[in-house]
Design a protein around this motif. Structure first.
Motif, PDB file in Angstrom:
ATOM      1  N   VAL A  60     -26.481  53.620 -22.202  1.00 22.62           N
ATOM      2  CA  VAL A  60     -27.398  53.284 -23.525  1.00 22.62           C
ATOM      3  C   VAL A  60     -26.802  53.052 -24.345  1.00 22.62           C
ATOM      4  N   VAL A  61     -25.399  54.342 -24.703  1.00 19.30           N
ATOM      5  CA  VAL A  61     -24.098  53.825 -25.387  1.00 19.30           C
ATOM      6  C   VAL A  61     -23.441  52.766 -25.496  1.00 19.30           C
ATOM      7  N   GLY A  62     -23.407  52.582 -24.544  1.00 19.22           N
ATOM      8  CA  GLY A  62     -22.069  50.831 -23.814  1.00 19.22           C
ATOM      9  C   GLY A  62     -22.773  49.383 -23.970  1.00 19.22           C
ATOM     10  N   VAL A  63     -24.326  50.221 -24.029  1.00 15.89           N
ATOM     11  CA  VAL A  63     -24.897  48.764 -24.491  1.00 15.89           C
ATOM     12  C   VAL A  63     -25.389  48.519 -25.543  1.00 15.89           C
ATOM     13  N   ALA A  64     -25.650  49.911 -26.805  1.00 22.50           N
ATOM     14  CA  ALA A  64     -25.652  49.764 -27.629  1.00 22.50           C
ATOM     15  C   ALA A  64     -24.062  49.120 -28.442  1.00 22.50           C
ATOM     16  N   MET A  65     -23.604  49.109 -28.374  1.00 23.76           N
ATOM     17  CA  MET A  65     -21.915  48.660 -28.661  1.00 23.76           C
ATOM     18  C   MET A  65     -21.905  47.508 -28.055  1.00 23.76           C
ATOM     19  N   TRP A  66     -22.157  47.090 -27.153  1.00 24.68           N
ATOM     20  CA  TRP A  66     -22.540  45.573 -26.970  1.00 24.68           C
ATOM     21  C   TRP A  66     -23.315  44.793 -27.978  1.00 24.68           C
ATOM     22  N   LYS A  67     -24.407  45.630 -27.899  1.00 22.91           N
ATOM     23  CA  LYS A  67     -24.666  45.171 -29.070  1.00 22.91           C
ATOM     24  C   LYS A  67     -24.531  44.673 -30.870  1.00 22.91           C
ATOM     25  N   ILE A  68     -23.412  45.832 -31.303  1.00 22.04           N
ATOM     26  CA  ILE A  68     -22.571  45.576 -32.843  1.00 22.04           C
ATOM     27  C   ILE A  68     -21.498  44.975 -31.927  1.00 22.04           C
ATOM     28  N   GLY A  69     -20.942  44.405 -31.032  1.00 23.81           N
ATOM     29  CA  GLY A  69     -19.664  43.804 -30.711  1.00 23.81           C
ATOM     30  C   GLY A  69     -19.099  44.812 -30.964  1.00 23.81           C
ATOM     31  N   ARG A  70     -18.293  45.216 -30.451  1.00 25.28           N
ATOM     32  CA  ARG A  70     -17.170  46.652 -30.066  1.00 25.28           C
ATOM     33  C   ARG A  70     -17.864  47.283 -28.564  1.00 25.28           C
ATOM     34  N   MET A  71     -16.448  46.901 -27.763  1.00 20.89           N
ATOM     35  CA  MET A  71     -16.497  46.933 -26.483  1.00 20.89           C
ATOM     36  C   MET A  71     -15.983  48.083 -26.158  1.00 20.89           C
ATOM     37  N   PRO A  72     -16.733  49.057 -25.402  1.00 23.84           N
ATOM     38  CA  PRO A  72     -16.232  50.855 -25.477  1.00 23.84           C
ATOM     39  C   PRO A  72     -15.640  50.128 -24.198  1.00 23.84           C
ATOM     40  N   ARG A  73     -14.546  51.165 -24.180  1.00 20.78           N
ATOM     41  CA  ARG A  73     -13.326  51.847 -23.204  1.00 20.78           C
ATOM     42  C   ARG A  73     -13.884  53.675 -22.941  1.00 20.78           C
ATOM     43  N   TYR A  74     -14.420  53.895 -21.658  1.00 20.01           N
ATOM     44  CA  TYR A  74     -14.515  54.922 -21.171  1.00 20.01           C
ATOM     45  C   TYR A  74     -13.435  55.840 -20.384  1.00 20.01           C
ATOM     46  N   MET A  75     -13.661  57.505 -20.426  1.00 24.89           N
ATOM     47  CA  MET A  75     -12.426  57.909 -19.410  1.00 24.89           C
ATOM     48  C   MET A  75     -14.280  58.279 -18.818  1.00 24.89           C
ATOM     49  N   ALA A  76     -13.582  58.075 -17.086  1.00 21.33           N
ATOM     50  CA  ALA A  76     -14.728  57.887 -15.925  1.00 21.33           C
ATOM     51  C   ALA A  76     -14.273  58.852 -14.932  1.00 21.33           C
ATOM     52  N   LYS A  77     -14.429  59.677 -14.257  1.00 23.73           N
ATOM     53  CA  LYS A  77     -14.608  59.640 -13.200  1.00 23.73           C
ATOM     54  C   LYS A  77     -13.337  58.944 -11.836  1.00 23.73           C
ATOM     55  N   ALA A  78     -12.535  59.381 -11.546  1.00 26.39           N
ATOM     56  CA  ALA A  78     -11.256  59.113 -10.979  1.00 26.39           C
ATOM     57  C   ALA A  78     -12.437  58.260  -9.279  1.00 26.39           C
ATOM     58  N   SER A  79     -13.109  59.166  -9.360  1.00 29.33           N
ATOM     59  CA  SER A  79     -13.890  58.200  -7.781  1.00 29.33           C
ATOM     60  C   SER A  79     -14.403  57.410  -7.843  1.00 29.33           C
ATOM     61  N   LEU A  80     -14.934  56.620  -8.988  1.00 34.27           N
ATOM     62  CA  LEU A  80     -15.230  55.923  -8.927  1.00 34.27           C
ATOM     63  C   LEU A  80     -14.321  54.645  -9.264  1.00 34.27           C
ATOM     64  N   PHE A  81     -13.526  55.161  -9.349  1.00 34.15           N
ATOM     65  CA  PHE A  81     -12.639  54.320  -9.333  1.00 34.15           C
ATOM     66  C   PHE A  81     -11.807  53.276  -7.896  1.00 34.15           C
ATOM     67  N   LYS A  82     -12.432  54.018  -6.523  1.00 32.73           N
ATOM     68  CA  LYS A  82     -12.053  53.774  -5.595  1.00 32.73           C
ATOM     69  C   LYS A  82     -13.194  52.960  -4.532  1.00 32.73           C
ATOM     70  N   ILE A  83     -14.349  52.866  -5.478  1.00 34.36           N
ATOM     71  CA  ILE A  83     -15.479  52.207  -5.558  1.00 34.36           C
ATOM     72  C   ILE A  83     -15.369  50.913  -5.509  1.00 34.36           C
ATOM     73  N   PRO A  84     -16.057  50.122  -3.921  1.00 31.42           N
ATOM     74  CA  PRO A  84     -15.553  48.428  -4.340  1.00 31.42           C
ATOM     75  C   PRO A  84     -16.340  47.833  -5.017  1.00 31.42           C
ATOM     76  N   VAL A  85     -15.753  47.265  -5.595  1.00 30.68           N
ATOM     77  CA  VAL A  85     -16.287  45.961  -6.528  1.00 30.68           C
ATOM     78  C   VAL A  85     -16.350  47.315  -8.371  1.00 30.68           C
ATOM     79  N   VAL A  86     -17.271  48.143  -8.284  1.00 33.47           N
ATOM     80  CA  VAL A  86     -16.965  49.010  -8.668  1.00 33.47           C
ATOM     81  C   VAL A  86     -16.167  49.210  -9.820  1.00 33.47           C
ATOM     82  N   GLY A  87     -15.083  50.086  -8.693  1.00 33.35           N
ATOM     83  CA  GLY A  87     -13.405  50.475  -9.304  1.00 33.35           C
ATOM     84  C   GLY A  87     -13.250  48.950  -9.887  1.00 33.35           C
TER      85      GLY A  87
END
Length: 249
Positions: A60-87
């Motif tokens: 939700v926050v990411g889409v809101a940021m997209w709509k106002i033109g600033r791109m967000p960088r998040y802290m995400a669980k490291a395990s997500l980076f190991k998922i093909p394509v998603v990572g």
């Protein structure tokens, strides 16, 4: 509403791809009513500090940021980076992997400071995880957001949203698609942290500054809900609840 913010737009190809994946489904499921967008810096680094009570909040926050033109960088669980394509998408868009508490890995706050040094927006959830407050009010905060802001000399922009619990309840895993929901997202003015400038960033200073940020988030949340928050902020330590701090260390 979208805002490309001129020739220096942060809407790079990777973010346009992510938006093509995420924005249409979000628009189908929910109407995002944005307010206070004038408080978001058009350029330069800042820490965005949101409230957090649903697993779908970052989207939700990411889409809101997209709509106002600033791109967000998040802290995400490291395990997500190991998922093909998603990572690969997470790496390509500059998201920050966070290892489990106690495990070996890179310092997520160091990565956040590096991103801030590049003049970008860093999203840091001060609560660290979903609030434990029974009524979804913001709980006790952690120091990652203010530490990053004070060390880098950049503003903290508080933001609160209300309505995401209708899309996905706290601890829920299923999304309620129909009927279409309304989610209010309100950005507040930069938190005044001038009283902490030049002070040693010890535990006492960081705790005090974090309370100021949490007060700002809570005040916005009160406006959205039309209710008054409890006089005492929920503290998991006082209720014997595990507080893992998934988004910051």
């Amino acid at each position: 509403m979208t805002d490309d913010r001129g020739p220096g737009s942060e809407k790079t190809p990777i973010f346009r791809l992510l938006a093509a994946i995420a924005v249409p489904p979000m628009n189908l499921m929910a109407k995002l009513r944005l307010s206070g967008v004038e408080n978001v810096p058009r350029t330069g680094a800042f820490v965005l500090a949101p409230n957090h009570y649903s697993e779908i909040d970052p989207l939700v926050v990411g889409v809101a940021m997209w709509k106002i033109g600033r791109m967000p960088r998040y802290m995400a669980k490291a395990s997500l980076f190991k998922i093909p394509v998603v990572g690969r998408l997470l790496h390509a868009s500059g998201q920050i992997p966070v290892e489990r508490a106690g495990s070996r890995g890179s310092d997520p706050l160091a990565a956040a400071r590096q991103i801030a040094d590049q003049g970008l927006a860093v999203v840091i959830y001060p609560e660290g995880t979903l609030t434990r407050d029974p009524d979804l009010w913001p709980m006790r905060g952690k120091s990652g957001a203010v530490r990053t802001a004070l060390e880098q000399g950049i503003p903290v922009i508080p933001v609160a949203h209300w309505g995401t619990q209708l899309l996905m309840p706290r601890y829920g895993k299923k999304i309620s698609v129909f009927p279409r929901k309304t989610i209010d997202v309100r950005f507040g003015p930069a938190v005044d942290l001038s009283a902490f400038a030049g002070r040693k960033l010890d535990s006492a200073t960081l705790t005090e500054a974090t309370d100021v940020v949490m007060d700002a988030i809570t005040a916005i949340f009160e406006e959205l809900r039309g209710q008054t928050a409890p006089a005492e902020r929920w503290d998991p330590a006082k209720h014997n609840q595990k507080d893992t701090g998934r988004f910051e260390q």
